[in-house]
Design a protein around this motif. Sequence first.
Motif, short mmCIF file in Angstrom:
data_model
loop_
_atom_site.label_atom_id
_atom_site.label_comp_id
_atom_site.label_asym_id
_atom_site.label_seq_id
_atom_site.Cartn_x
_atom_site.Cartn_y
_atom_site.Cartn_z
N ASP A 50 50.40 38.45 53.70
CA ASP A 50 49.17 38.29 54.48
C ASP A 50 48.31 37.19 53.88
O ASP A 50 47.78 36.33 54.60
CB ASP A 50 48.37 39.60 54.52
N ILE A 51 48.18 37.21 52.56
CA ILE A 51 47.37 36.19 51.88
C ILE A 51 48.00 34.81 52.05
O ILE A 51 47.32 33.83 52.33
CB ILE A 51 47.19 36.56 50.39
N LYS A 52 49.32 34.73 51.91
CA LYS A 52 50.01 33.46 52.10
C LYS A 52 49.75 32.92 53.51
O LYS A 52 49.47 31.73 53.69
CB LYS A 52 51.51 33.63 51.88
N ASN A 53 49.83 33.80 54.51
CA ASN A 53 49.59 33.37 55.89
C ASN A 53 48.16 32.90 56.11
O ASN A 53 47.91 31.94 56.83
CB ASN A 53 49.95 34.49 56.87
N VAL A 54 47.20 33.57 55.48
CA VAL A 54 45.80 33.15 55.59
C VAL A 54 45.61 31.77 54.97
O VAL A 54 44.94 30.91 55.53
CB VAL A 54 44.86 34.19 54.94
N TRP B 208 40.36 42.62 50.11
CA TRP B 208 40.33 41.36 49.38
C TRP B 208 39.52 40.35 50.17
O TRP B 208 39.37 40.47 51.37
CB TRP B 208 41.73 40.84 49.09
N GLU B 209 38.98 39.38 49.45
CA GLU B 209 38.17 38.34 50.06
C GLU B 209 38.85 37.00 49.84
O GLU B 209 39.45 36.77 48.79
CB GLU B 209 36.77 38.33 49.45
N PHE B 210 38.70 36.11 50.81
CA PHE B 210 39.37 34.81 50.74
C PHE B 210 38.98 34.03 49.49
O PHE B 210 39.84 33.44 48.83
CB PHE B 210 39.07 33.98 52.00
N GLY C 44 42.75 34.58 44.15
CA GLY C 44 43.42 34.45 42.85
C GLY C 44 43.28 35.69 42.00
O GLY C 44 44.25 36.20 41.45
N LYS C 45 42.07 36.18 41.90
CA LYS C 45 41.82 37.40 41.11
C LYS C 45 42.54 38.61 41.71
O LYS C 45 43.13 39.41 40.99
CB LYS C 45 40.32 37.66 41.02
N TYR C 46 42.50 38.70 43.05
CA TYR C 46 43.17 39.83 43.71
C TYR C 46 44.68 39.79 43.45
O TYR C 46 45.27 40.81 43.12
CB TYR C 46 42.88 39.83 45.21
N LEU C 47 45.28 38.61 43.60
CA LEU C 47 46.72 38.48 43.36
C LEU C 47 47.08 38.76 41.91
O LEU C 47 48.15 39.29 41.62
CB LEU C 47 47.21 37.09 43.77
N GLN C 48 46.17 38.43 41.01
CA GLN C 48 46.39 38.70 39.60
C GLN C 48 46.39 40.21 39.33
O GLN C 48 47.16 40.70 38.51
CB GLN C 48 45.28 38.03 38.80
N ASN C 49 45.54 40.96 40.05
CA ASN C 49 45.44 42.41 39.84
C ASN C 49 46.43 43.21 40.68
O ASN C 49 46.63 44.39 40.43
CB ASN C 49 44.02 42.89 40.18
N LEU C 50 47.04 42.58 41.68
CA LEU C 50 47.89 43.31 42.62
C LEU C 50 49.06 44.05 41.95
O LEU C 50 49.31 45.21 42.31
CB LEU C 50 48.39 42.37 43.72
N PRO C 51 49.77 43.46 40.99
CA PRO C 51 50.86 44.23 40.36
C PRO C 51 50.39 45.53 39.71
O PRO C 51 51.06 46.55 39.81
CB PRO C 51 51.42 43.26 39.32
N SER C 52 49.24 45.50 39.07
CA SER C 52 48.74 46.74 38.44
C SER C 52 48.27 47.74 39.49
O SER C 52 48.40 48.95 39.30
CB SER C 52 47.63 46.44 37.43
#
Length: 132
Positions: free
Chosen positions: A117-121, A16-18, A22-30
Amino acid sequence: MNFDDIKLEYEEDIKWEFNKIGKYLQNLPSIIAKYQNYWFKYKRMYDKLETEYDELWISRFVYYKHDFDIKLTNSEIKDFLNKDKELNTIKSKIKQILAHNDWLERALKNLDSTRWDIKNVIEFEKFKNGSF
């Protein structure tokens, strides 16, 4: 699809890229659901092989106990069964599937922890920019 293909897919799915969080988190459940489906597929394969192994083991045991020309003790029969090629082939497949499921469980945990990890970044970026 073989397991090496699943590993390659995972290498791509974990990236994932910083600027695209948003897009990555949107796709993460799938993405997580996809690896859960792989896990369940391998779990079903494990269950099937385990049943096949048990049925073959029992049929071979009965053969050696009742139909074999020589009278064998239970420990001698178990020695024969431990060296049986077909049983060992199934046992080897079972071990491989268990290893695959272990890898998939770890991958799922890693994907799930990606949210943290994303939250920490994000928190670190806020800190860097002075808005905390």
